[in-house]
Write a protein that holds these residues in place. Structure first.
Motif, PDB file in Angstrom:
ATOM      1  N   VAL A 122      36.041  35.832  33.691  1.00  0.00           N
ATOM      2  CA  VAL A 122      37.045  34.775  33.548  1.00  0.00           C
ATOM      3  C   VAL A 122      37.797  35.047  32.254  1.00  0.00           C
ATOM      4  CG1 VAL A 122      37.464  32.304  33.254  1.00  0.00           C
ATOM      5  CG2 VAL A 122      35.658  33.094  34.807  1.00  0.00           C
ATOM      6  N   PRO A 123      39.010  35.589  32.323  1.00  0.00           N
ATOM      7  CA  PRO A 123      39.754  35.914  31.097  1.00  0.00           C
ATOM      8  C   PRO A 123      40.047  34.657  30.282  1.00  0.00           C
ATOM      9  CG  PRO A 123      40.755  36.942  33.026  1.00  0.00           C
ATOM     10  CD  PRO A 123      39.766  35.948  33.532  1.00  0.00           C
ATOM     11  N   ASN A 124      39.780  34.718  29.002  1.00  0.00           N
ATOM     12  CA  ASN A 124      40.064  33.604  28.087  1.00  0.00           C
ATOM     13  C   ASN A 124      39.392  32.321  28.547  1.00  0.00           C
ATOM     14  OD1 ASN A 124      41.857  35.266  26.507  1.00  0.00           O
ATOM     15  ND2 ASN A 124      43.364  35.002  28.151  1.00  0.00           N
ATOM     16  N   GLY A 125      38.203  32.444  29.146  1.00  0.00           N
ATOM     17  CA  GLY A 125      37.502  31.262  29.628  1.00  0.00           C
ATOM     18  C   GLY A 125      37.101  30.327  28.501  1.00  0.00           C
ATOM     19  N   SER A 126      37.020  29.048  28.828  1.00  0.00           N
ATOM     20  CA  SER A 126      36.642  28.045  27.846  1.00  0.00           C
ATOM     21  C   SER A 126      35.702  27.044  28.506  1.00  0.00           C
ATOM     22  CB  SER A 126      37.879  27.327  27.309  1.00  0.00           C
ATOM     23  OG  SER A 126      37.521  26.353  26.358  1.00  0.00           O
ATOM     24  N   VAL A 127      34.801  26.477  27.717  1.00  0.00           N
ATOM     25  CA  VAL A 127      33.772  25.600  28.265  1.00  0.00           C
ATOM     26  C   VAL A 127      34.365  24.357  28.932  1.00  0.00           C
ATOM     27  CG1 VAL A 127      33.453  24.330  26.077  1.00  0.00           C
ATOM     28  CG2 VAL A 127      31.552  24.500  27.726  1.00  0.00           C
ATOM     29  N   ASN A 128      35.552  23.923  28.511  1.00  0.00           N
ATOM     30  CA  ASN A 128      36.112  22.687  29.046  1.00  0.00           C
ATOM     31  C   ASN A 128      37.400  22.917  29.840  1.00  0.00           C
ATOM     32  OD1 ASN A 128      37.646  23.404  26.851  1.00  0.00           O
ATOM     33  ND2 ASN A 128      37.826  21.320  25.993  1.00  0.00           N
ATOM     34  N   VAL A 129      37.551  24.136  30.387  1.00  0.00           N
ATOM     35  CA  VAL A 129      38.728  24.459  31.188  1.00  0.00           C
ATOM     36  C   VAL A 129      38.284  25.020  32.538  1.00  0.00           C
ATOM     37  CG1 VAL A 129      40.828  25.868  31.346  1.00  0.00           C
ATOM     38  CG2 VAL A 129      40.103  24.941  29.130  1.00  0.00           C
ATOM     39  N   ILE A 130      38.853  24.461  33.616  1.00  0.00           N
ATOM     40  CA  ILE A 130      38.598  25.005  34.951  1.00  0.00           C
ATOM     41  C   ILE A 130      39.187  26.408  35.015  1.00  0.00           C
ATOM     42  CG2 ILE A 130      39.105  24.719  37.418  1.00  0.00           C
ATOM     43  CD1 ILE A 130      39.477  21.668  36.722  1.00  0.00           C
ATOM     44  N   PRO A 131      38.409  27.392  35.429  1.00  0.00           N
ATOM     45  CA  PRO A 131      38.950  28.767  35.449  1.00  0.00           C
ATOM     46  C   PRO A 131      40.169  28.904  36.361  1.00  0.00           C
ATOM     47  CG  PRO A 131      36.564  28.804  35.615  1.00  0.00           C
ATOM     48  CD  PRO A 131      36.982  27.366  35.774  1.00  0.00           C
ATOM     49  N   GLY A 132      41.233  29.409  35.764  1.00  0.00           N
ATOM     50  CA  GLY A 132      42.448  29.628  36.541  1.00  0.00           C
ATOM     51  C   GLY A 132      42.537  31.033  37.105  1.00  0.00           C
ATOM     52  N   ARG A 133      41.724  31.936  36.600  1.00  0.00           N
ATOM     53  CA  ARG A 133      41.693  33.320  37.093  1.00  0.00           C
ATOM     54  C   ARG A 133      40.272  33.846  36.970  1.00  0.00           C
ATOM     55  NH1 ARG A 133      45.139  37.929  37.723  1.00  0.00           N
ATOM     56  NH2 ARG A 133      46.949  36.589  37.379  1.00  0.00           N
ATOM     57  N   CYS A 134      39.851  34.601  37.960  1.00  0.00           N
ATOM     58  CA  CYS A 134      38.540  35.261  37.894  1.00  0.00           C
ATOM     59  C   CYS A 134      38.682  36.643  38.499  1.00  0.00           C
ATOM     60  CB  CYS A 134      37.473  34.450  38.627  1.00  0.00           C
ATOM     61  SG  CYS A 134      35.813  35.134  38.416  1.00  0.00           S
ATOM     62  N   ARG A 135      38.443  37.659  37.675  1.00  0.00           N
ATOM     63  CA  ARG A 135      38.505  39.045  38.149  1.00  0.00           C
ATOM     64  C   ARG A 135      37.140  39.459  38.696  1.00  0.00           C
ATOM     65  NH1 ARG A 135      42.221  40.104  33.431  1.00  0.00           N
ATOM     66  NH2 ARG A 135      40.395  40.634  32.153  1.00  0.00           N
ATOM     67  N   PHE A 136      37.147  40.344  39.685  1.00  0.00           N
ATOM     68  CA  PHE A 136      35.894  40.778  40.300  1.00  0.00           C
ATOM     69  C   PHE A 136      36.037  42.202  40.825  1.00  0.00           C
ATOM     70  CE2 PHE A 136      38.422  38.775  43.634  1.00  0.00           C
ATOM     71  CZ  PHE A 136      38.326  39.682  44.685  1.00  0.00           C
ATOM     72  N   THR A 137      34.912  42.813  41.093  1.00  0.00           N
ATOM     73  CA  THR A 137      34.887  44.105  41.769  1.00  0.00           C
ATOM     74  C   THR A 137      34.042  43.985  43.025  1.00  0.00           C
ATOM     75  OG1 THR A 137      32.943  44.827  40.503  1.00  0.00           O
ATOM     76  CG2 THR A 137      35.121  45.423  39.636  1.00  0.00           C
ATOM     77  N   LEU A 138      34.323  44.854  43.983  1.00  0.00           N
ATOM     78  CA  LEU A 138      33.537  44.943  45.216  1.00  0.00           C
ATOM     79  C   LEU A 138      33.102  46.386  45.422  1.00  0.00           C
ATOM     80  CD1 LEU A 138      35.636  42.868  47.797  1.00  0.00           C
ATOM     81  CD2 LEU A 138      33.349  42.301  46.971  1.00  0.00           C
ATOM     82  N   ASP A 139      31.843  46.572  45.783  1.00  0.00           N
ATOM     83  CA  ASP A 139      31.310  47.893  46.124  1.00  0.00           C
ATOM     84  C   ASP A 139      30.582  47.721  47.452  1.00  0.00           C
ATOM     85  OD1 ASP A 139      29.442  50.104  46.386  1.00  0.00           O
ATOM     86  OD2 ASP A 139      29.851  50.582  44.292  1.00  0.00           O
ATOM     87  N   LEU A 140      31.114  48.312  48.511  1.00  0.00           N
ATOM     88  CA  LEU A 140      30.587  48.128  49.868  1.00  0.00           C
ATOM     89  C   LEU A 140      30.186  49.483  50.436  1.00  0.00           C
ATOM     90  CD1 LEU A 140      33.336  45.648  51.125  1.00  0.00           C
ATOM     91  CD2 LEU A 140      31.112  45.074  50.121  1.00  0.00           C
ATOM     92  N   ARG A 141      28.933  49.588  50.932  1.00  0.00           N
ATOM     93  CA  ARG A 141      28.416  50.880  51.391  1.00  0.00           C
ATOM     94  C   ARG A 141      27.609  50.702  52.677  1.00  0.00           C
ATOM     95  NH1 ARG A 141      26.779  54.206  45.921  1.00  0.00           N
ATOM     96  NH2 ARG A 141      27.926  52.907  44.437  1.00  0.00           N
ATOM     97  N   ALA A 142      27.644  51.742  53.514  1.00  0.00           N
ATOM     98  CA  ALA A 142      26.875  51.744  54.760  1.00  0.00           C
ATOM     99  C   ALA A 142      26.655  53.181  55.205  1.00  0.00           C
ATOM    100  CB  ALA A 142      27.595  50.947  55.843  1.00  0.00           C
ATOM    101  N   PRO A 143      25.608  53.422  56.040  1.00  0.00           N
ATOM    102  CA  PRO A 143      25.266  54.792  56.424  1.00  0.00           C
ATOM    103  C   PRO A 143      26.296  55.503  57.306  1.00  0.00           C
ATOM    104  CG  PRO A 143      23.387  53.326  56.699  1.00  0.00           C
ATOM    105  CD  PRO A 143      24.574  52.463  56.440  1.00  0.00           C
TER     106      PRO A 143
END
Length: 596
Positions: free
Chosen positions: A449-470
């Motif tokens: 959560v960039p520039n997250g604060s304890v009393n602010v609803i997160p306006g942006r959340c960055r994430f990564t995905l790693d998906l694997r199968a045989p």
């Protein structure tokens, strides 16, 4: 006089139990259960049967087995009431010669451990090589494992009980894993080389074309020459290549290609990649010592780069052999601003000669690779070896949820557009969908959560995905479902999302005939054949582009952890890997399709 399998197989039930007395501490029921599986063809089969007798026992019996073991440097040792075997094991580790400070520390740890878990701390103090851990290593293991969750520690103690039993069985049968010990020693010696900043702390890090990397290449080449390879060279990308010629020096004979990588991640273990160099080397050593030539040659390649630690490009070593070295990579720069081209030139390599490294598949039978598992499956199953049926295909993404940052105290719950809540729901959706396939895996490895604060609803959340199968179709179905969940989550939470694909790798299913050869080799050792996917990438997935390939996994210790200094395996398991590789060579030698 050493015990033999024939004697054990032919003894009465009571006598057979007596012959195995003391292998499992004060627990004859383990032998009684295992001996129902007689006759045993191999010592490995007996070891597995004993381990399975424990694994299938009720938990109360397993707990009683743990409690039958003495504390390390505990009251029984002080009062000299240990069994002779336990006394010898604790003496080997130097526990009978503790300093007052060490003894006091061990007493404190024993008390803390018993309070936390309710059974004594169990460690095979003779270690993975069988020659004994030192007191500092024992205390460090004690302190580390005190932090384990109870269920994890219970399973680890049972595994340590099996290792203790394995070493006792070796002595009872007069067995020494000589080739496994040799591979172990080679790996220990190679691990002396490490990059600056890590070497000073006793940590292993060997990145592409550093001084430590070049020292590793020189040492591997030295081993090849000393152990019977006919040709040894370091090629234009830094691979160390050894060739053992076929019978009669036939120029028309094909070669079996094998090997793995010798570079490491930062703060690494000693076995990832490197095990696949020295297991085949031990086999060539025996062939050369016996003056034996096969109807095919053996080409062992210690690949210079697989981990992608210094430059962004990966699989530089194996990629060069399949024609997948891109000229633009030469302009990449490391963290110090050194280009790949400059690093190669400084190491005495000629980048212009890399295209000539491409192998002609007509000259090769196939590619096989031995590798430490890098996971907990074989460890959990009490199996030293596993046969890889496919190297997982994978796709990676970077993305973000974009909501509305607002006051945490004044915004009602039903009027929020919380990006972090959407991300949390995505984590659960990925987990549920991957689990539904059984052998697919999905990971949200980074949440921010960039520039997250304890009393602010997160306006942006960055994430990564790693998906694997045989397989690629299974992977693609996983991706489609996860992306569908991503869209649904965005809509329900009133947030937007972005998503960028950053990496895609095709699955590399094992060639059926080569996989069958590994399966036959494992079965010949008296072990169950366990087929499994590889969730990690390997050099084999590059060679898959031009050659049939199959892999053999070797069990790891410490829960199968890898990319970590705790990565380990035993010389007994290494011995079985050498025996399996030898069996594969003999299968090929008897196959008329590979005759010259």
């Amino acid at each position: 006089m050493p015990l033999t399998l024939d004697t054990l197989n032919e003894a009465s039930a009571a006598d057979a139990v007596a012959l195995l007395d003391g292998i499992y501490e004060h627990s004859p029921w383990v032998a009684e259960a295992a001996l129902r599986q007689r006759p045993f063809r191999t010592l490995a089969q007996l070891k597995y049967a004993l381990a399975q007798a424990v694994a299938t026992a009720p938990q109360e019996r397993q707990l009683a087995l743990l409690r039958a073991h003495p504390e390390l440097a505990g009251k029984a040792m002080v009062q000299r009431t240990l069994t002779p075997t336990s006394t010898g094991e604790q003496q080997t580790a130097g526990l009978t010669a503790c300093t007052p400070e060490e003894f006091e520390r061990l007493q404190t740890l024993n008390a803390q451990y018993n309070t936390r878990f309710g059974w004594p701390f169990i460690l095979a103090v003779r270690g993975p090589r069988g020659t004994g851990l030192n007191r500092a290593q024992i205390i460090a293991s004690f302190e580390r494992r005190l932090r384990n969750p109870p269920a994890v520690e219970f399973a680890e103690c049972l595994r340590q009980v099996h290792r203790i039993a394995e070493l006792r069985l070796n002595e009872r049968f007069g067995y020494t894993p000589a080739r496994g010990n040799l591979v172990w020693d080679w790996l220990e010696r190679l691990a002396r080389h490490s990059d600056p900043g890590y070497a000073e702390r006793g940590e292993l890090t060997v990145t592409y074309l550093t001084e430590a990397h070049r020292a590793c290449a020189a040492e591997i080449a030295e081993h090849m020459r000393a152990n019977g390879f006919d040709e040894v060279a370091i090629d234009a990308v830094g691979n160390v290549v050894g060739r053992y010629h076929p019978a009669g020096g036939a120029t028309s004979a094909r070669y079996l290609l094998t090997g793995s990588h010798y570079d490491t991640v930062r703060h690494a273990g000693k076995y990832d990649g490197r095990l696949g160099i020295f297991v085949p080397m031990a086999c060539v050593r025996e062939l050369a010592a016996a003056g034996r030539r096969l109807p095919f040659g053996i080409e062992l390649v210690a690949f210079a780069e697989e981990e992608g630690q210094r430059f962004k490009a990966t699989f530089l070593g194996s990629g060069a052999l399949v024609g997948d070295f891109r000229p633009e990579w030469l302009e990449q720069r490391d963290a110090d601003g050194v280009s790949l081209r400059a690093a190669m030139l400084q190491a005495g390599l000629d980048p212009s000669a890399i295209p000539a490294l491409r192998r002609d598949p007509r000259h090769y039978l196939g590619f096989v690779e031995v590798h430490i598992e890098q996971g907990p499956v074989l460890h959990t199953l009490n199996l030293p070896l596993g046969v890889v049926r496919s190297i997982n295909g994978s796709v990676r993404f970077e993305g973000a949820f974009i909501g509305v940052a607002a006051h945490a105290g004044t915004t009602p719950m039903d009027q929020r557009h919380d990006a972090a809540v959407a991300a949390a729901e995505l984590v659960l959706a990925v987990q549920a969908r991957a689990r539904a396939d059984g052998d697919s895996v999905g990971t949200v490895g980074r949440l921010e959560v960039p520039n997250g604060s304890v009393n602010v609803i997160p306006g942006r959340c960055r994430f990564t995905l790693d998906l694997r199968a045989p397989t690629d179709p299974q992977r693609d179905a996983l991706i489609a479902d996860v992306l569908g969940s991503l869209a649904d989550i965005s809509a329900r939470h009133g947030v937007e999302h972005t998503l960028e694909e950053t990496m895609r790798a095709a699955a590399a299913p094992s060639d059926p005939a080569w996989q069958a050869r590994w399966e036959a080799a494992v079965a010949a050792l008296g072990l169950p054949v366990h087929r499994m996917p590889s969730g990690a990438g390997h050099d084999a997935m590059k060679l898959h582009q031009i050659l049939p390939q199959a892999m053999l996994f070797v069990r790891g210790e410490n829960g199968g952890i890898s990319h970590n200094p705790l990565e380990s395996t035993t010389s007994d398991d290494m011995e079985l890997a050498v025996a399996a590789f030898e069996h594969l060579l003999n299968q090929l030698a008897g196959d008329p399709d590979v005759q010259t």
